[in-house]
Write an enzyme that holds these catalytic residues in place. Structure first.
Site, short mmCIF file in Angstrom:
data_model
loop_
_atom_site.label_atom_id
_atom_site.label_comp_id
_atom_site.label_asym_id
_atom_site.label_seq_id
_atom_site.Cartn_x
_atom_site.Cartn_y
_atom_site.Cartn_z
N ASP A 40 3.12 -4.41 8.00
CA ASP A 40 1.95 -3.65 7.71
C ASP A 40 0.84 -4.69 7.66
OD1 ASP A 40 -0.28 -2.45 6.81
OD2 ASP A 40 0.54 -2.09 4.89
N CYS B 186 -4.88 2.60 -3.63
CA CYS B 186 -3.47 3.34 -3.11
C CYS B 186 -2.29 2.03 -3.31
CB CYS B 186 -3.88 3.61 -1.45
SG CYS B 186 -4.98 4.83 -1.20
N GLN C 159 -4.47 -4.87 7.19
CA GLN C 159 -5.60 -5.83 6.42
C GLN C 159 -5.78 -7.08 7.25
OE1 GLN C 159 -7.94 -5.11 4.25
NE2 GLN C 159 -7.19 -3.04 3.56
N HIS D 58 0.99 -1.22 -0.04
CA HIS D 58 -0.02 0.06 -0.07
C HIS D 58 0.86 1.23 0.15
CE1 HIS D 58 -2.90 2.84 1.71
NE2 HIS D 58 -3.81 2.11 1.58
C1 LIG Z 1 -2.48 -2.78 3.59
C2 LIG Z 1 -2.90 -1.42 4.00
N1 LIG Z 1 -1.79 -0.78 4.73
C3 LIG Z 1 -2.01 0.47 4.99
C4 LIG Z 1 -3.30 1.02 4.77
C5 LIG Z 1 -3.44 2.56 5.36
O1 LIG Z 1 -4.30 2.51 6.50
P1 LIG Z 1 -4.68 3.84 7.15
O2 LIG Z 1 -5.23 4.57 5.96
O3 LIG Z 1 -5.81 3.59 8.03
O4 LIG Z 1 -3.47 4.68 7.65
C6 LIG Z 1 -4.37 0.47 4.13
C7 LIG Z 1 -5.65 1.12 4.02
O5 LIG Z 1 -6.44 0.95 3.16
C8 LIG Z 1 -4.28 -1.01 3.81
O6 LIG Z 1 -5.08 -1.47 3.08
#
Ligand SMILES: Cc1ncc(COP(=O)(O)O)c(C=O)c1O
Lengths: 411, 165
Positions: A200, A368, A203, A124
């Site tokens: 990360d 994203c 998800q 992401h």
């Molecule tokens: C895999 C992953 N990492 C990070 C994020 C970022 O999350 P946040 O926008 O809550 O910081 C997301 C959100 O869509 C995500 O799907």
């Protein structure tokens, strides 16, 4: 493990009673953000109405109650991911801020020009851009684990990529492909090369029982809003020794022990990393969300999602065959409930527009993850994603709405 | 509630399925400009060939990819400006943007003033087929899809003018 009673559980989510365009709301965008159960709404409301005050400061009753609730939420979140100590959970705004905290604090204190960070093609933007900013500032090298044709990581070159690396920053579950990455062997490989590991888990944590000790990673980031909690709060988990050795991130109130004209000393972990008034009510909601999930049992949640994702993959294939291309593993094994697809040459925005007529909420776009979309060679996909409150009727509604879109745009 | 037929008029679907003026032009004499909508990845590549003698759009070709609204709008734009004097093209851009923003400002509940100023832009300009895109304003997130081609055209005109100056 008791199987989930989805019909009963749906009633815990007031928004699911809503009608859009006269139709029952079919919410299939939980990978983006999840809906909230009454337990969360009530816990936050109760805090606002009964014991709201700033924390860690007042000596009066309601300030003590608010402080206790805030710290209780930290313990609940710690337990939810099997962290050894509650102080190892740092509340942030979201997963993005948790990753940035590591990039600004740990990485800027420890990485120099020529050091390498290993990422993957399925990250992401929030696990890409902070490292690109660091790379531009410090001359750190970024290396990429590529994607294999089965939409999993191609680990054939992992050792070479990790050679001389200081950090492996990797997603536990892709928000586009649904792919689940097996973290433990990756962490072992990284550690063998002397690199730390950031996961990360944005998800992953909402959908699969998470054990940070089993993963043996060094940093884990996730958000409350994807696991039934409110927006505005997320968490970073790390090992206490590591957190203690790291410099603070943001400066201000709460993160200090003492401030004099000629300098300051920092507070203990975790408060050292929580400058300013935090998201107090949101922390209470975050705690209520993990309580709700724990009461149901994360194994039951996972079992339900595996079965529903399997049903969806089969229903889409049966109904649309070649005209629908799924970007992600074809089976339910090591796969989450995000299903991305291209449909019959119809642009993702047009698909989701037609679906909205039937109150079917899906996501359209690059999710994203533009580097990943470039690897896949598609500008945008449609993504349906499932959570514990979805059932087969929701999948059927998706399939029917897609059939309608196909008819509408038929050449 | 606005229905799908408001958004996807038959003429729009026709331009989407059979886009006009697709292709490329040699650069120079043509000028090439690329427009992106970073939000959804829509892309418009515009080749604009202006005859400096007559100040007319001698030829126009388009490439790129995106949703039906952005691609239909691009196709309709190309058909509308081909062979037209630059002054009329500029007027058309203003009129089209007015068509999109009158409704935008209405949606945002802005004062009457804005609306009538923009209405003045529209007076006397024949939009023809382009009026079919009017339904887009009822779907605010899609307005950017419709205006992408026109912003790209504006950029092409500005750059052409600069090159000739
Ligand atoms: C895999 C992953 N990492 C990070 C994020 C970022 O999350 P946040 O926008 O809550 O910081 C997301 C959100 O869509 C995500 O799907």
């Amino acid at each position: 493990m008791t199987a989930l009673d989805i019909a009963k559980l749906k009633r815990d989510f007031p928004i699911l009673e809503r009608k859009v365009n006269g139709k029952r709301l079919v919410y299939l965008d939980s990978a983006s953000s999840a809906q909230k159960p009454l337990a969360v709404l009530n816990a936050m409301d109760e805090c606002h109405r009964n014991y709201y005050a700033n924390i860690h400061r007042g000596v009066y009753t309601i300030a003590e109650e608010a402080t206790a609730a805030f710290e209780a939420a930290r313990r609940k979140v710690a337990q939810f991911v099997n962290a050894p100590r509650a102080e190892e959970i740092i509340f942030t705004r979201n997963a993005t801020e948790a990753i940035n905290l590591v990039a600004y604090s740990w990485a800027r204190a420890n990485l120099r020009a020529g050091d390498a960070i290993v990422l993957s093609h399925m990250e992401h933007h929030s696990n890409v851009v902070p490292w690109q900013m660091l790379a531009a500032e410090r001359g750190v090298e970024l290396r990429w684990i590529p994607l294999a044709p089965d939409f999993r990581l191609d680990l054939s070159n992992l050792d070479a990529l990790l050679d001389g690396a200081r950090l492996l920053a990797i997603s536990a579950m892709s928000n586009v492909l649904g792919t689940i990455n097996d973290i433990r062997p990756l962490a072992d490989a990284a550690h063998a090369h002397g690199a730390l590991v950031l996961v990360d888990a944005c998800q992953y944590v909402p959908h699969v029982a998470t054990d940070v000790q089993q993963w043996d990673a060094d940093f884990i980031a996730f958000s409350s809003h994807k696991l039934l909690g409110p927006t505005g709060i997320g968490a970073l988990w790390s090992r206490l020794e590591l957190l203690e050795a790291m410099p603070p991130f943001l400066g201000g109130g709460e993160m200090i022990r003492d401030v004099r004209l000629d300098g300051f000393t920092t507070n203990d972990v975790p408060w050292k990393f929580e400058a300013g008034t935090p998201a107090i009510v949101e922390a209470v909601g975050f705690g209520a969300a993990v309580d709700y999930l724990s009461a149901l049992g994360m194994d039951a949640v996972r079992a339900h999602e595996v079965s529903l994702t399997g049903y969806a993959l089969e229903a889409l294939r049966d109904r649309f065959g070649e005209s629908l291309t799924i970007y992600g593993p074809t089976g339910v094994d090591r796969r989450g409930g995000a299903v991305s697809f291209l449909f019959d040459g119809i642009h993702a925005h047009d698909v989701s527009q037609v679906l909205d007529e039937d109150a079917v909420c899906v996501r359209a776009g690059h999710h994203c993850a533009k580097p990943l979309m470039r690897q896949l060679g598609v500008p945008a996909t449609t993504r349906a994603s499932f959570y514990l409150y979805n059932d087969e009727a929701d999948v059927d509604a998706l399939v029917e709405a897609l059939a309608k879109a196909q008819k509408f745009f038929a050449v | 509630m606005a229905g799908l037929e408001d958004l996807y008029r038959e003429i729009i679907l026709d331009h989407y399925r059979s886009p006009r003026n697709r292709g490329e032009l040699p650069v120079p004499p043509a000028h090439k400009v690329e427009g992106f909508n970073p939000l959804c990845g829509d892309e418009v590549v515009l080749y604009l060939d202006v005859d400096p003698e007559s100040d007319m759009v001698r030829d126009v070709k388009i490439a790129g990819q995106g949703c039906s609204i952005s691609q239909a709008s691009t196709s309709m734009m190309s058909a509308a400006v081909k062979g037209r004097p630059l002054a009329e093209v500029r007027q058309l851009i203003r009129a089209f943007k007015a068509l999109m923003s009158i409704h935008e400002s209405k949606l945002e509940g802005d004062g009457e003033g804005d609306g009538s100023d923009l209405a003045a832009e529209l007076a006397g300009v024949r939009l023809g087929d382009l009026e079919a895109l009017q339904g887009v304003v009822k779907f605010p997130v899609r307005i950017k899809c419709a205006t992408l081609a026109w912003n790209t055209l504006q950029q092409a005109l500005d750059e052409t003018a600069q090159a000739q100056a």
